[in-house]
Every structure is written in structure tokens, then in C-alpha cells.
Design a protein around this motif. Sequence first.
Motif, PDB file in Angstrom:
ATOM      1  N   LYS A  37      12.326  49.013  -0.465  1.00  0.00           N
ATOM      2  CA  LYS A  37      12.149  47.638  -0.928  1.00  0.00           C
ATOM      3  C   LYS A  37      10.693  47.369  -1.308  1.00  0.00           C
ATOM      4  O   LYS A  37      10.417  46.644  -2.273  1.00  0.00           O
ATOM      5  CB  LYS A  37      12.604  46.658   0.156  1.00  0.00           C
ATOM      6  CG  LYS A  37      14.117  46.556   0.314  1.00  0.00           C
ATOM      7  CD  LYS A  37      14.488  45.556   1.400  1.00  0.00           C
ATOM      8  CE  LYS A  37      16.000  45.440   1.553  1.00  0.00           C
ATOM      9  NZ  LYS A  37      16.360  44.494   2.632  1.00  0.00           N
ATOM     10  N   THR A  38       9.767  47.951  -0.547  1.00  0.00           N
ATOM     11  CA  THR A  38       8.348  47.788  -0.871  1.00  0.00           C
ATOM     12  C   THR A  38       8.030  48.414  -2.225  1.00  0.00           C
ATOM     13  O   THR A  38       7.331  47.813  -3.057  1.00  0.00           O
ATOM     14  CB  THR A  38       7.466  48.432   0.215  1.00  0.00           C
ATOM     15  OG1 THR A  38       7.775  47.851   1.487  1.00  0.00           O
ATOM     16  CG2 THR A  38       5.993  48.236  -0.094  1.00  0.00           C
ATOM     17  N   SER A  62       9.825  46.320  -5.070  1.00  0.00           N
ATOM     18  CA  SER A  62       9.157  45.042  -5.343  1.00  0.00           C
ATOM     19  C   SER A  62       7.825  45.257  -6.075  1.00  0.00           C
ATOM     20  O   SER A  62       7.428  44.439  -6.907  1.00  0.00           O
ATOM     21  CB  SER A  62       8.918  44.282  -4.036  1.00  0.00           C
ATOM     22  OG  SER A  62       8.056  45.003  -3.169  1.00  0.00           O
ATOM     23  N   THR A  63       7.151  46.373  -5.783  1.00  0.00           N
ATOM     24  CA  THR A  63       5.897  46.680  -6.481  1.00  0.00           C
ATOM     25  C   THR A  63       6.162  47.111  -7.919  1.00  0.00           C
ATOM     26  O   THR A  63       5.374  46.809  -8.823  1.00  0.00           O
ATOM     27  CB  THR A  63       5.110  47.770  -5.736  1.00  0.00           C
ATOM     28  OG1 THR A  63       5.027  47.438  -4.341  1.00  0.00           O
ATOM     29  CG2 THR A  63       3.706  47.910  -6.289  1.00  0.00           C
ATOM     30  N   LYS A  92       8.382  45.850  -9.755  1.00  0.00           N
ATOM     31  CA  LYS A  92       8.590  44.608 -10.499  1.00  0.00           C
ATOM     32  C   LYS A  92       7.266  43.989 -10.937  1.00  0.00           C
ATOM     33  O   LYS A  92       7.187  43.371 -11.998  1.00  0.00           O
ATOM     34  CB  LYS A  92       9.384  43.613  -9.639  1.00  0.00           C
ATOM     35  CG  LYS A  92      10.830  44.019  -9.392  1.00  0.00           C
ATOM     36  CD  LYS A  92      11.547  42.982  -8.544  1.00  0.00           C
ATOM     37  CE  LYS A  92      12.988  43.406  -8.280  1.00  0.00           C
ATOM     38  NZ  LYS A  92      13.707  42.411  -7.442  1.00  0.00           N
ATOM     39  N   ARG A 123       0.432  46.389   0.480  1.00  0.00           N
ATOM     40  CA  ARG A 123       1.714  46.014   1.099  1.00  0.00           C
ATOM     41  C   ARG A 123       2.051  46.899   2.299  1.00  0.00           C
ATOM     42  O   ARG A 123       2.604  46.418   3.283  1.00  0.00           O
ATOM     43  CB  ARG A 123       2.823  46.070   0.052  1.00  0.00           C
ATOM     44  CG  ARG A 123       2.582  45.075  -1.080  1.00  0.00           C
ATOM     45  CD  ARG A 123       3.705  45.036  -2.078  1.00  0.00           C
ATOM     46  NE  ARG A 123       3.422  44.031  -3.097  1.00  0.00           N
ATOM     47  CZ  ARG A 123       4.324  43.501  -3.896  1.00  0.00           C
ATOM     48  NH1 ARG A 123       5.582  43.887  -3.812  1.00  0.00           N
ATOM     49  NH2 ARG A 123       3.985  42.601  -4.805  1.00  0.00           N
ATOM     50  N   ARG A 151      12.125  48.954 -13.452  1.00  0.00           N
ATOM     51  CA  ARG A 151      12.501  47.565 -13.163  1.00  0.00           C
ATOM     52  C   ARG A 151      13.823  47.467 -12.433  1.00  0.00           C
ATOM     53  O   ARG A 151      14.008  46.586 -11.579  1.00  0.00           O
ATOM     54  CB  ARG A 151      12.548  46.757 -14.474  1.00  0.00           C
ATOM     55  CG  ARG A 151      13.051  45.328 -14.320  1.00  0.00           C
ATOM     56  CD  ARG A 151      12.156  44.536 -13.381  1.00  0.00           C
ATOM     57  NE  ARG A 151      12.638  43.180 -13.181  1.00  0.00           N
ATOM     58  CZ  ARG A 151      13.557  42.833 -12.292  1.00  0.00           C
ATOM     59  NH1 ARG A 151      14.086  43.754 -11.488  1.00  0.00           N
ATOM     60  NH2 ARG A 151      13.929  41.572 -12.159  1.00  0.00           N
ATOM     61  N   GLU A 181      22.544  43.759  -4.305  1.00  0.00           N
ATOM     62  CA  GLU A 181      21.536  42.718  -4.542  1.00  0.00           C
ATOM     63  C   GLU A 181      22.062  41.345  -4.147  1.00  0.00           C
ATOM     64  O   GLU A 181      21.339  40.550  -3.547  1.00  0.00           O
ATOM     65  CB  GLU A 181      21.134  42.712  -6.033  1.00  0.00           C
ATOM     66  CG  GLU A 181      20.273  43.888  -6.431  1.00  0.00           C
ATOM     67  CD  GLU A 181      19.862  43.806  -7.900  1.00  0.00           C
ATOM     68  OE1 GLU A 181      20.287  42.859  -8.580  1.00  0.00           O
ATOM     69  OE2 GLU A 181      19.124  44.693  -8.358  1.00  0.00           O
TER      70      GLU A 181
END
Length: 375
Positions: free
Chosen positions: A11-12, A15-16, A18, A83, A284, A370
Motif C-alpha cells: 500500500k505504501t 500510494s507513492t 499515485k 513514508r 497508476r 479496492e
Amino acid sequence: MIKIRYQHFFKTIASTFKVIYPLVLIDAYLRLIQNTVFNPNGFFIKIFNLSWKYQSLGRLFTPLTTILELLILLFFGYLLTTRFSLHKSPDLSFNTVIILAVACVNISPDLRTIWNQPPLLLVILISWLVAHIFGKIPWPTIRVSLALFSGCLLNLLQQSDVLIKLPGISTSARNLNWWTLGPLVMIRNLATWLGLINPFSETKQTITSPSATANLSAALSHQSLNHLPYPINLHSIYTSYAFLGGIGCTLGLILALLIVKKERLVLQNIFLTMFGFNAPLLLRLPVLFNPYFLIPFIVSPLISMLIGALFIQLGWASPAVYQIFSGTPSFLINFLGTNGNWGSLIATIIAIICSTVIYLPFVKAEVDYENKTLD
């Protein structure tokens, strides 16, 4: 416990991805413009019979995209370290940038500076190590010194034979060995999924292998694509069918996303993916490091290659022989490379449909995951 840690780790990274996605999108469009417009043999230049007067401007694109991609990777490492370290020490992220910058610089014998892009996986590993090891060092000066030393050591390793390179797909063989090609295609796609190969650059289509060159000579001599000496070769199968939409045959992925109504993501990437620039889509969604997409990312190109080989073997389609324009859309490579053979176009369309079918259940599973996460 391990599953929870992996989910947090992924997830880290996702999210990065994105955050850097807009920059990767800009880079992909710059590469597309470079290949199709600012190139004397570019697709749009040739198709629309445009006069090409921007040679000096076209030369600027290569260093521009190289620098932009390197800055994107450095920014990615900076964000990841921040993060991973949970903002414990503000200067930790700069240590990651120092390591990567020093590791990637290379001075040529003629004293020119060459910047080598670090693989995504290396950026991730360095970011994690800096966040968890450097964070335990209380003095910033020692952290910076250690970062410089680590960057120099990594630079030496990259310039030596200590780091083993991935096996490539030879273009010197005349006869296609499926038992060798299949595993190598799988390894190469797996390496991209793992971030060992950066997906920024598009796949260039070449006909420089001995078998492809022999086919081209025979086609020009006889003015026909019949009775070619090597109809099944790396160019007619691997480079022509394994990259429909870029590595992983992601034109099928785009259509699957359209079916599940991910219109915004499709709108941003469909034009790029048609020309083989799928790095923004891979980051993405994401596809890279995402276990949901590992199987279709590896299987889809194999099925596409088998479809192309079957059509050629049965005589329903001609193998791609002729040189095509730079930046030709991937779904037109076979059609234009055969000088308009409709069987080749049909084989390409069927391969794209099969890729869509392969990707669709995995895309639905990702969307369901999601939705559950948001709930």
C-alpha cells in the motif's frame, strides 16, 4: 503477521506510485511526441507527409526524458523513505537521494557524464533500508557520510560483473526455439513486474536478426511474402505479438478497464498504450508488485505469441517483414509490417481480445478489493 506487513508495504508503494503518476504521464507523452513527431521517420511525419524541420529540437528530447526519468526515480525514493520512516527524521529522505544520485552517475573515458537509471526495485530497497537502518544513527553527519560511501560502493558494483544481468533474448538465432523463448519471455515480464526493468522506454521494433533480414531480402526479391525462409522468427512472433500495448500486452488491460468503467484511467492512458508507452498505466493501477496482475501480465504475451504463430503456421496470416515507421501503434505493426495483410490484422485483433479476456477477471478482483478497502 507477514501478510499484514506485506499489505502495508504494498500500500505504501502503491500510494507513492499515485503521487509520481502525473510526472510519469508527462514523460510518456514526451517520449510519444519524440518518436512520432520529432523524428524524420516518425509515424505522424510519414503518415501525414509532413515536412520535418525540427532536427535540432528533436535532439533535445532524449536528454530531457532521461533527466526527467532520473528525477522521477529520485523523487520516488525521497517519498518512499519519508513514508517508511514515518517522518521520524526529515533528512533521512535526502540520504536516499544522495545514495541513488551517486550510484547512478558514470564518467565515460572522454569525461562525459552519463546517468544510469536505477531499477524501481533498487530504489524501493534503498528507501526501506535508509528508513530502518539510517534512522537508528543519531548524527546527521555520519548518516550523510554513510550515504556517500554506500552510493560509491553501489556505483562500483553496477560497473563491475558482480551484479548478474538478466538473460536476454538472442536475436542471432535463425530458428525459433519455443522451449527457450517461452521461459525467457516469462522471466523478462516477471523482472518488469518486480521492478528489475524500468518500464519507461517503449519497446523498439527491429528487423535486424539474421532470420528477419533473410525474410526481408526474400520478400524484396520475389515481391511476395510467400515461401519466406523463416516465417516463424523472433521479429514475426516476439516483437510483433508480445508487445501489443507495451510489455505485458496491456491493450487488453485497457479494454478490461473500459469494461469495468474505469473511464478516467482509460482516457489518460489509451492513446499512450496504443503506441506501446504503458509505464503510467503500470504504475497508476498499479500492475507492478501487485499480485492480482502477476499471472495475466506473464500469460497474456505468451497467448498472443501463440496466436500469431498459429496464424502464420496455418497460412492465415503473413509474418511481419518490412520496416515500419518509428512510433507505429502496436496494433498496426503486423498490418503495416506485412504491407497490408488482413490476416495479420485479424490475428492481432484476436490476440488483443484474448488479452482482454485474460485480464478481465483480475481487473474485477482488483476493483472489488479496492471497494472493500474503501468500505
